[in-house]
Motif scaffolding. Structure first.
Motif, mmCIF file in Angstrom:
data_model
loop_
_atom_site.group_PDB
_atom_site.id
_atom_site.type_symbol
_atom_site.label_atom_id
_atom_site.label_comp_id
_atom_site.label_asym_id
_atom_site.label_seq_id
_atom_site.Cartn_x
_atom_site.Cartn_y
_atom_site.Cartn_z
ATOM 1 N N ASP A 161 -1.547 -9.388 2.336
ATOM 2 C CA ASP A 161 -0.628 -8.408 2.921
ATOM 3 C C ASP A 161 0.078 -7.607 1.825
ATOM 4 N N THR B 7 -0.241 -3.514 1.070
ATOM 5 C CA THR B 7 0.981 -2.702 0.973
ATOM 6 C C THR B 7 1.014 -1.931 -0.346
ATOM 7 N N ARG C 30 -1.563 0.870 -0.312
ATOM 8 C CA ARG C 30 -1.131 1.980 0.560
ATOM 9 C C ARG C 30 -0.119 2.865 -0.161
ATOM 10 N N GLU C 31 0.751 2.248 -0.941
ATOM 11 C CA GLU C 31 1.729 3.027 -1.717
ATOM 12 C C GLU C 31 1.036 3.920 -2.742
ATOM 13 N N ASP D 214 -6.242 3.111 1.405
ATOM 14 C CA ASP D 214 -6.266 2.239 2.584
ATOM 15 C C ASP D 214 -7.517 1.377 2.529
#
Length: 142
Positions: free
Chosen positions: A47, A51, A54-55, A59
């Motif tokens: 997870d 994250t 994505r920052e 994706d």
């Protein structure tokens, strides 16, 4: 995070850096691969990896899996996974290479993750260094 010295915490940023650098150097997108698999980050580390990526505008979720999650599933209480080298070996040498041999997987990134554990650094409240090495495995039709 309850455990500040969890080995999954430094492994996730290491995996993020390695995977994003590899994709950039290849000029590739995550969807150029059938799967991108990390060593054993477990649910907690996976997870965190998603994250962090994505920052960075990446994706990974459509093609991402983690060996610890694949091995332990959701029924066992393995929030932060198990043995990274054991999970990686069992999943890569089992279902992943079988699926590649059968043609279900044609191209994958396999990113082994780990923590550079040192009793001295933990006793001195120093951070645990994370590491990640990645390889691209491709099936040839020859």
């Amino acid at each position: 995070m309850k455990k500040l010295h969890s080995p999954k915490i430094p492994s996730s940023p290491a995996a993020c850096d390695t995977i994003s650098c590899l994709l950039r150097e290849l000029g590739a997108q995550p969807t150029d691969f059938d799967c991108i698999v990390t060593g054993d980050l477990g649910r907690v580390g996976a997870d965190l990896l998603l994250t962090l990526l994505r920052e960075d505008g990446i994706d990974l979720s459509p093609v991402y899996s983690d060996c610890g999650i694949l091995l332990f599933g959701d029924t066992q209480d393995a929030h932060a996974g198990g043995s990274g080298c054991g999970c990686s070996a069992a999943v890569l040498c089992g279902p992943l290479l079988r699926d590649m041999h059968e043609g279900k997987i044609r191209r994958m990134i396999f990113a082994g993750t780990g923590a550079m554990m040192s009793p001295t650094s933990v006793q001195q409240s120093q951070p645990i260094a994370g590491i990640c090495h990645a390889v691209v495995l491709e099936r040839s039709d020859a």
